[in-house]
Design an enzyme around this catalytic site. Sequence first.
Site, PDB file in Angstrom:
ATOM      1  N   GLU A 159       0.820  -1.206   0.000  1.00 23.15           N
ATOM      2  CA  GLU A 159       0.000   0.000   0.000  1.00 23.15           C
ATOM      3  C   GLU A 159       0.856   1.259   0.000  1.00 23.15           C
ATOM      4  O   GLU A 159       1.959   1.276   0.553  1.00 23.15           O
ATOM      5  CB  GLU A 159      -0.912   0.004   1.231  1.00 23.15           C
ATOM      6  CG  GLU A 159      -1.996  -1.042   1.125  1.00 23.15           C
ATOM      7  CD  GLU A 159      -2.861  -1.126   2.372  1.00 23.15           C
ATOM      8  OE1 GLU A 159      -4.065  -1.334   2.223  1.00 23.15           O
ATOM      9  OE2 GLU A 159      -2.340  -0.976   3.478  1.00 23.15           O
TER      10      GLU A 159
ATOM     11  N   CYS B 128       3.345   8.618   0.674  1.00 24.49           N
ATOM     12  CA  CYS B 128       3.898   7.737   1.702  1.00 24.49           C
ATOM     13  C   CYS B 128       4.107   6.384   1.030  1.00 24.49           C
ATOM     14  O   CYS B 128       3.142   5.778   0.557  1.00 24.49           O
ATOM     15  CB  CYS B 128       2.893   7.653   2.852  1.00 24.49           C
ATOM     16  SG  CYS B 128       3.353   6.465   4.115  1.00 24.49           S
TER      17      CYS B 128
ATOM     18  N   CYS C  61       6.615  -6.611   7.447  1.00 23.46           N
ATOM     19  CA  CYS C  61       7.743  -6.076   8.209  1.00 23.46           C
ATOM     20  C   CYS C  61       8.142  -7.091   9.274  1.00 23.46           C
ATOM     21  O   CYS C  61       7.286  -7.681   9.940  1.00 23.46           O
ATOM     22  CB  CYS C  61       7.350  -4.754   8.878  1.00 23.46           C
ATOM     23  SG  CYS C  61       8.716  -4.004   9.786  1.00 23.46           S
TER      24      CYS C  61
ATOM     25  N   CYS D 106       6.410  -4.449  15.649  1.00 23.49           N
ATOM     26  CA  CYS D 106       5.982  -3.523  16.717  1.00 23.49           C
ATOM     27  C   CYS D 106       4.555  -3.875  17.126  1.00 23.49           C
ATOM     28  O   CYS D 106       3.705  -4.158  16.270  1.00 23.49           O
ATOM     29  CB  CYS D 106       6.064  -2.078  16.230  1.00 23.49           C
ATOM     30  SG  CYS D 106       7.738  -1.632  15.778  1.00 23.49           S
TER      31      CYS D 106
ATOM     32  N   CYS E 101       1.412  -1.889  15.598  1.00 26.30           N
ATOM     33  CA  CYS E 101       1.396  -1.611  14.158  1.00 26.30           C
ATOM     34  C   CYS E 101       0.791  -2.770  13.372  1.00 26.30           C
ATOM     35  O   CYS E 101       1.196  -3.926  13.549  1.00 26.30           O
ATOM     36  CB  CYS E 101       2.822  -1.351  13.694  1.00 26.30           C
ATOM     37  SG  CYS E 101       2.998  -1.236  11.898  1.00 26.30           S
TER      38      CYS E 101
ATOM     39  N   GLU F 213      10.361  -1.779   7.112  1.00 27.25           N
ATOM     40  CA  GLU F 213      11.429  -1.052   7.802  1.00 27.25           C
ATOM     41  C   GLU F 213      12.481  -0.700   6.738  1.00 27.25           C
ATOM     42  O   GLU F 213      13.254  -1.568   6.320  1.00 27.25           O
ATOM     43  CB  GLU F 213      12.005  -1.939   8.921  1.00 27.25           C
ATOM     44  CG  GLU F 213      13.288  -1.443   9.534  1.00 27.25           C
ATOM     45  CD  GLU F 213      13.276   0.042   9.894  1.00 27.25           C
ATOM     46  OE1 GLU F 213      12.416   0.481  10.657  1.00 27.25           O
ATOM     47  OE2 GLU F 213      14.155   0.773   9.374  1.00 27.25           O
TER      48      GLU F 213
ATOM     49  N   SER G 169      11.869   6.984   7.647  1.00 28.54           N
ATOM     50  CA  SER G 169      11.564   6.709   9.051  1.00 28.54           C
ATOM     51  C   SER G 169      12.051   5.310   9.421  1.00 28.54           C
ATOM     52  O   SER G 169      11.782   4.343   8.716  1.00 28.54           O
ATOM     53  CB  SER G 169      10.043   6.808   9.247  1.00 28.54           C
ATOM     54  OG  SER G 169       9.685   6.444  10.557  1.00 28.54           O
TER      55      SER G 169
ATOM     56  N   LEU H  32      11.093   6.598  18.014  1.00 34.44           N
ATOM     57  CA  LEU H  32      11.624   6.335  19.360  1.00 34.44           C
ATOM     58  C   LEU H  32      10.537   5.725  20.259  1.00 34.44           C
ATOM     59  O   LEU H  32      10.720   4.684  20.859  1.00 34.44           O
ATOM     60  CB  LEU H  32      12.158   7.645  19.962  1.00 34.44           C
ATOM     61  CG  LEU H  32      12.750   7.527  21.352  1.00 34.44           C
ATOM     62  CD1 LEU H  32      14.066   6.770  21.343  1.00 34.44           C
ATOM     63  CD2 LEU H  32      12.955   8.922  21.971  1.00 34.44           C
ATOM     64  N   HIS H  33       9.433   6.449  20.366  1.00 38.13           N
ATOM     65  CA  HIS H  33       8.212   5.990  21.045  1.00 38.13           C
ATOM     66  C   HIS H  33       8.284   5.835  22.559  1.00 38.13           C
ATOM     67  O   HIS H  33       7.242   5.780  23.220  1.00 38.13           O
ATOM     68  CB  HIS H  33       7.690   4.693  20.435  1.00 38.13           C
ATOM     69  CG  HIS H  33       7.387   4.806  18.964  1.00 38.13           C
ATOM     70  ND1 HIS H  33       7.071   5.994  18.359  1.00 38.13           N
ATOM     71  CD2 HIS H  33       7.361   3.880  17.972  1.00 38.13           C
ATOM     72  CE1 HIS H  33       6.860   5.793  17.066  1.00 38.13           C
ATOM     73  NE2 HIS H  33       7.031   4.529  16.815  1.00 38.13           N
TER      74      HIS H  33
ATOM     75  N   ASN I  68      -3.122   5.501  16.454  1.00 34.46           N
ATOM     76  CA  ASN I  68      -4.317   5.103  15.712  1.00 34.46           C
ATOM     77  C   ASN I  68      -4.687   3.715  16.206  1.00 34.46           C
ATOM     78  O   ASN I  68      -3.889   2.789  16.077  1.00 34.46           O
ATOM     79  CB  ASN I  68      -4.031   5.020  14.212  1.00 34.46           C
ATOM     80  CG  ASN I  68      -3.843   6.396  13.632  1.00 34.46           C
ATOM     81  OD1 ASN I  68      -4.652   7.278  13.838  1.00 34.46           O
ATOM     82  ND2 ASN I  68      -2.747   6.569  12.926  1.00 34.46           N
TER      83      ASN I  68
ATOM     84  N   CYS J  86      -1.143   6.363   9.861  1.00 30.94           N
ATOM     85  CA  CYS J  86       0.059   5.638  10.296  1.00 30.94           C
ATOM     86  C   CYS J  86      -0.284   4.319  10.951  1.00 30.94           C
ATOM     87  O   CYS J  86      -1.142   4.258  11.835  1.00 30.94           O
ATOM     88  CB  CYS J  86       0.811   6.449  11.337  1.00 30.94           C
ATOM     89  SG  CYS J  86       1.604   7.851  10.643  1.00 30.94           S
TER      90      CYS J  86
HETATM   91  N1  SAH Z   1       9.144   1.021   9.851  1.00 32.58           N
HETATM   92  C1  SAH Z   1       9.357   2.413   9.916  1.00 32.58           C
HETATM   93  C2  SAH Z   1       8.509   3.225   8.958  1.00 32.58           C
HETATM   94  C3  SAH Z   1       7.078   2.816   8.767  1.00 32.58           C
HETATM   95  S1  SAH Z   1       5.970   3.089  10.088  1.00 32.58           S
HETATM   96  C4  SAH Z   1       9.185   2.910  11.351  1.00 32.58           C
HETATM   97  O1  SAH Z   1       8.678   2.164  12.161  1.00 32.58           O
HETATM   98  O2  SAH Z   1       9.594   4.040  11.618  1.00 32.58           O
HETATM   99  C5  SAH Z   1       5.728   4.851  10.074  1.00 32.58           C
HETATM  100  C6  SAH Z   1       5.343   5.420  11.430  1.00 32.58           C
HETATM  101  O3  SAH Z   1       4.019   5.012  11.816  1.00 32.58           O
HETATM  102  C7  SAH Z   1       6.285   4.973  12.530  1.00 32.58           C
HETATM  103  O4  SAH Z   1       6.666   6.056  13.340  1.00 32.58           O
HETATM  104  C8  SAH Z   1       5.402   4.015  13.290  1.00 32.58           C
HETATM  105  O5  SAH Z   1       5.824   3.847  14.603  1.00 32.58           O
HETATM  106  C9  SAH Z   1       4.043   4.680  13.182  1.00 32.58           C
HETATM  107  N2  SAH Z   1       2.935   3.806  13.554  1.00 32.58           N
HETATM  108  C10 SAH Z   1       2.851   2.468  13.422  1.00 32.58           C
HETATM  109  N3  SAH Z   1       1.681   2.014  13.926  1.00 32.58           N
HETATM  110  C11 SAH Z   1       1.007   3.094  14.372  1.00 32.58           C
HETATM  111  C12 SAH Z   1      -0.279   3.286  14.973  1.00 32.58           C
HETATM  112  N4  SAH Z   1      -1.084   2.278  15.227  1.00 32.58           N
HETATM  113  N5  SAH Z   1      -0.637   4.542  15.287  1.00 32.58           N
HETATM  114  C13 SAH Z   1       0.169   5.602  15.003  1.00 32.58           C
HETATM  115  N6  SAH Z   1       1.383   5.479  14.440  1.00 32.58           N
HETATM  116  C14 SAH Z   1       1.793   4.243  14.125  1.00 32.58           C
HETATM  117 FE1  SF4 Z   2       7.635  -2.351  11.017  1.00 23.56          FE
HETATM  118 FE2  SF4 Z   2       7.569   0.311  11.380  1.00 23.56          FE
HETATM  119 FE3  SF4 Z   2       5.363  -1.197  11.780  1.00 23.56          FE
HETATM  120 FE4  SF4 Z   2       7.404  -1.353  13.480  1.00 23.56          FE
HETATM  121  S1  SF4 Z   2       6.114   0.457  13.074  1.00 23.56           S
HETATM  122  S2  SF4 Z   2       6.276  -3.091  12.611  1.00 23.56           S
HETATM  123  S3  SF4 Z   2       9.123  -1.128  12.118  1.00 23.56           S
HETATM  124  S4  SF4 Z   2       6.418  -0.875   9.841  1.00 23.56           S
END
Ligand code: SAH
Ligand code: SF4
Length: 352
Positions: A95, A110, A117, A121, A124, A165, A194, A218-219, A293, A340
């Site tokens: 996507e 984007c 991935c 996480c 995600c 990633e 990112s 970072l989170h 989200n 996101c």
């Molecule tokens: N893998 C990379 C880039 C893709 S994710 C990374 O993790 O940075 C892009 C962004 O969306 C990242 O900052 C990720 O942490 C964030 N993201 C993932 N799941 C999310 C969610 N449920 N709500 C808000 N942001 C989210």
């Molecule tokens: Fe992969 Fe980024 Fe999602 Fe983490 S937030 S699972 S690194 S796409």
Amino acid sequence: MASSSKIALSGKSLPELTQFVTELGEPSFRARQLFSWIYSKRASSFDQMTDLSQEVREKLKQTAQIELLEIAHLQISRDGTRKYLFKLPDGALVESVLMSFDDRDTFSACVSSQVGCAVGCTFCATGHMGFIRNLTAAEIVDQVMGIQRDSGARVANVVYMGQGEPLLNVEEVIKSIRALGESVGIGSRHITVSTSGVVPGINRLAQEHLQITLALSLHAPDQQTREQLVPIARKWELPELIRALHNYSQATGRRVTIEYLLLSGLTDTAEKARALAELVRDLHCNINLIPLNPVQTISGQIPFSRPTLVRQRHFQELSGRSGKTVTIRLERGGDIDAACGQLHSLFSQQPQ
Ligand code: SAH
Ligand code: SF4
């Protein structure tokens, strides 16, 4: 319509197009003509290429096609955000999202860098899919071209924040960044990559001295919470990660972006805001807060919730005492699952 037996031209560089026309028995200036039609005029068919004779166009149609990726599905949000599901040459699906953040017709794309991935996480949707494969540079570039051909929009900015990633596919990502500059005309200053914190990838990117923005997801400001959210934090711990960002910033002269996910009761507390300010105090950076989200994953609803606006603002104020600029990310496309973390290609579970 894409057909696997034909050679896809979009995503190819000028030298690659030159090789293609030479093999076709055509003079090398044809490569320049194709390059201009594909990238400047964003042609979607050979019939638009009016400075090529009918005979040449027919020859091209027999052997080649413009697009590398096929649009399998398109959703359009109330706010105008467009989410594309692209089918790759091997049938895998990814996507990409087209967003506009103001009324001045400035569009951002984007893009995905992998199918699925491996990082996993917990918050995600992509992470819950697991890893399927890396994308090639051409597959990354053609997401931008495909969006432009379909929407007619001129993409000004590209963010590598779709599926995957990017720094676990760093060589193809670097190639794609160069191609976006050289072919599509989107310079590095308009590109953001990112990462969830892949230290070798950050170091590799630093060697390229690109003028892109590097964003770190970072989170959490402490090792323990970060490990709960981003599993690779166990491999590259916070001190090493922050050091890599310092080095990156020094090598490139660029300010990095710290992305920080706000999860109610877990990462949005006053204590965490102060710890965040302290952690990045000496780093050349901005902070971008991302309210969660609440995504639906393959295994159900994630066990986190989004803080209220009041709590978001409070966190912004406290972390801003670091002297850094702290912004809250503006969400686009939430109603079509384009925000996101919502990109998961659930379609890929079902045949099209
Ligand atoms: N893998 C990379 C880039 C893709 S994710 C990374 O993790 O940075 C892009 C962004 O969306 C990242 O900052 C990720 O942490 C964030 N993201 C993932 N799941 C999310 C969610 N449920 N709500 C808000 N942001 C989210
Ligand atoms: Fe992969 Fe980024 Fe999602 Fe983490 S937030 S699972 S690194 S796409």
